[in-house]
Write a protein that holds these residues in place. Structure first.
Motif, PDB file in Angstrom:
ATOM      1  N   UNK A  21       0.831  -1.203   0.110  1.00 27.68           N
ATOM      2  CA  UNK A  21       0.136  -0.043   0.013  1.00 27.68           C
ATOM      3  C   UNK A  21       0.907   1.310   0.097  1.00 27.68           C
ATOM      4  N   UNK A  22       2.030   1.234   0.680  1.00 27.44           N
ATOM      5  CA  UNK A  22       2.753   2.505   0.976  1.00 27.44           C
ATOM      6  C   UNK A  22       3.864   2.466   0.005  1.00 27.44           C
ATOM      7  N   UNK A  23       4.285   1.343  -0.949  1.00 18.99           N
ATOM      8  CA  UNK A  23       5.278   1.222  -1.632  1.00 18.99           C
ATOM      9  C   UNK A  23       5.306   2.404  -2.841  1.00 18.99           C
ATOM     10  N   UNK A  24       4.237   3.057  -3.411  1.00 17.11           N
ATOM     11  CA  UNK A  24       4.215   4.078  -4.318  1.00 17.11           C
ATOM     12  C   UNK A  24       4.860   5.395  -3.690  1.00 17.11           C
ATOM     13  N   UNK A  25       5.008   5.376  -2.448  1.00 14.72           N
ATOM     14  CA  UNK A  25       5.333   6.652  -1.573  1.00 14.72           C
ATOM     15  C   UNK A  25       6.594   6.356  -1.149  1.00 14.72           C
ATOM     16  N   UNK A  26       6.904   5.341  -0.494  1.00 16.17           N
ATOM     17  CA  UNK A  26       7.929   5.151   0.391  1.00 16.17           C
ATOM     18  C   UNK A  26       8.845   3.746   0.011  1.00 16.17           C
ATOM     19  N   UNK A  27      10.108   3.982  -0.198  1.00 14.86           N
ATOM     20  CA  UNK A  27      10.735   2.733  -0.392  1.00 14.86           C
ATOM     21  C   UNK A  27      10.858   1.905   0.783  1.00 14.86           C
ATOM     22  N   UNK A  28      10.233   0.472   0.815  1.00 18.82           N
ATOM     23  CA  UNK A  28      10.486  -0.360   1.832  1.00 18.82           C
ATOM     24  C   UNK A  28      11.077  -1.450   1.723  1.00 18.82           C
ATOM     25  N   UNK A  29      12.046  -2.017   2.586  1.00 18.20           N
ATOM     26  CA  UNK A  29      12.647  -3.484   2.479  1.00 18.20           C
ATOM     27  C   UNK A  29      12.237  -4.226   3.534  1.00 18.20           C
ATOM     28  N   UNK A  30      11.544  -5.315   3.489  1.00 13.17           N
ATOM     29  CA  UNK A  30      11.194  -6.149   4.634  1.00 13.17           C
ATOM     30  C   UNK A  30      12.278  -7.438   4.640  1.00 13.17           C
ATOM     31  N   UNK A  31      12.941  -7.479   5.754  1.00 14.00           N
ATOM     32  CA  UNK A  31      13.904  -8.610   5.907  1.00 14.00           C
ATOM     33  C   UNK A  31      13.118  -9.714   6.308  1.00 14.00           C
ATOM     34  N   UNK A  32      14.003 -11.028   6.109  1.00 14.88           N
ATOM     35  CA  UNK A  32      13.427 -12.084   6.557  1.00 14.88           C
ATOM     36  C   UNK A  32      13.356 -12.160   8.098  1.00 14.88           C
TER      37      UNK A  32
END
Length: 323
Positions: free
Chosen positions: A284-295
Motif C-alpha cells: 500500500x505504501x510502496x508508491x510513496x516510500x521505498x520499503x525493504x522487509x527483511x526475513x
C-alpha cells in the motif's frame, strides 16, 4: 538540540509475531522522510528472551543510532510481578516509555510503536515548534476511563472537559517524566515502577499520568505546544484501527491523500491487532516510500496466546470479586 526515541518491542505472543516487519516499515519511513541524523539515540527495549534476536534484526536499521536494551537490565521490578494475573504487557510497555526520561540524554524524545510510520518530511524544527514538543490534542472524554483511573491514582481531578495529548506516536519531555516518577514515589513511598506494577487492575496509562501530573505542576505550556500556523499535525486525521470486513479498513485508507501534498499529519498507525500483514501494508505504501522487509522468524504460539488470555481473564475475575 537533537531528539531521542523509545520503542518497546515484543515479537512473541498475541499480535506481535510480525513486529519485525512493522519495524522495517517504520524505519523505512523515517529513513525516507527524516534521516538518521535527527536522532541522538533510538532505544529499542525488548524482553530478555528476545534480546539476541532483536540485536540481529536491528542490523537492518544500523544507519540509525539504535541501541537494543535488554528489559532485565533496566526493569528488574518486572521480575517481582510474574504471577499470571500480574503480567499485563500493555502496562509494561507503558512503563518502558515513561522510563525513557531516565535513559536518554535529550530533553525530548519520541515514543514509537512498531505499527507507526511517517507520512511526510520533518525535522527538529517541525517536532519542536518554539523549542517545545509538538503535541496532538484530543478530548479527554474520548477515553474517560483512563483519565479517571490516572486521576484517582495521582489524587487529582481528571478534567474530562479539557483536551490533552493523544496516543502514540507522541513527544514527551524527560523533565516531566522524571517529575512524574518523583510524584509517585513521594505519594506512595515506593519505587515508581513498583507503584504502577502493583496496580495492574487499574486502567492507568502512561500519557494520562504524565499529562495530569504536568498539569498539576503547571508545566504543560512550558514543554508542549500545538503546531505553528501552516505546519502539520503530529497525527494524520485518519489511521487504520480496525481491519474491517474483507480488509476494508486498509483498502479504504487513502494513502495518496495522507502521503501527498494535501496530507495534514506527520504520522499514521495501522494498528497491529488488526493483523493486517506487513506485506500488504508495504504494498500500500510502496508508491510513496521505498520499503525493504527483511526475513524474520515468526513466533506464532498458541501457548503464549493462551497464557495471555488466562492472564486477562484472571484479572477480570479478580476485579469482579473486588466489587
Amino acid at each position: 538540540m537533537t531528539i531521542s526515541a523509545i520503542l518497546p518491542l515484543k515479537t512473541k505472543g498475541r499480535h506481535y509475531a510480525d513486529n519485525i516487519a512493522r519495524c522495517d516499515i517504520l524505519f523505512s519511513s523515517l529513513r525516507h522522510f527524516a534521516g538518521a541524523s535527527l536522532f541522538d539515540r533510538i532505544l529499542i527495549v525488548v524482553p530478555h528472551d528476545e534480546f539476541e534476536a532483536a540485536q540481529h534484526y536491528a542490523k537492518a536499521w544500523s544507519d540509525f543510532p539504535v541501541v537494543v536494551v535488554d528489559e532485565s537490565t533496566r526493569f528488574a521490578a518486572f521480575k517481582d510481578f510474574n504471577a499470571p494475573h500480574q503480567i499485563r504487557p500493555w502496562h509494561r510497555q507503558q512503563i518502558i516509555k515513561l522510563a525513557a526520561g531516565e535513559m536518554v540524554d535529550t530533553e525530548y524524545f519520541m515514543v514509537f510503536d512498531p505499527d507507526v510510520f511517517a507520512l511526510r518530511p520533518f525535522d527538529e524544527a517541525t517536532l519542536l515548534p518554539g523549542g517545545r514538543a509538538l503535541t496532538h490534542y484530543q478530548s479527554r472524554a474520548r477515553e474517560a476511563r483512563y483519565w479517571e483511573a490516572s486521576g484517582a491514582l495521582l489524587g487529582v481531578e481528571p478534567h474530562l472537559e479539557r483536551s490533552a495529548l493523544w496516543w502514540t506516536p507522541t513527544l514527551l519531555s524527560s523533565t516531566l517524566c522524571r517529575s512524574l516518577h518523583r510524584r509517585l514515589e513521594e505519594q506512595y513511598s515506593e519505587d515508581w515502577m513498583r507503584v504502577l506494577l502493583a496496580r495492574y487492575m487499574v486502567d492507568w496509562t502512561e500519557y494520562t499520568l504524565y499529562w495530569l501530573n504536568a498539569e498539576r505542576e503547571g508545566l504543560l505550556d512550558t514543554y508542549h505546544a500545538p503546531p505553528l500556523p501552516g505546519m502539520p499535525e503530529l497525527h494524520a486525521d485518519e489511521s487504520v484501527w480496525f481491519a474491517g470486513r474483507d480488509g476494508q479498513g486498509l483498502a479504504n485508507w487513502d494513502a495518496a491523500k495522507h502521503l501527498g501534498d494535501d496530507g495534514q499529519g506527520l504520522f499514521a498507525v495501522i494498528q497491529s491487532n488488526t493483523r493486517i500483514s506487513p506485506t500488504t501494508i508495504a504494498d500500500k505504501l510502496a508508491p510513496f516510500i521505498p520499503i525493504t522487509l527483511q526475513p524474520y522468524d515468526r513466533h506464532h504460539s498458541l501457548r503464549l496466546k493462551a497464557v495471555e488470555l488466562y492472564s486477562a481473564v484472571s484479572r477480570r475475575i479478580l476485579r469482579t470479586l473486588a466489587r
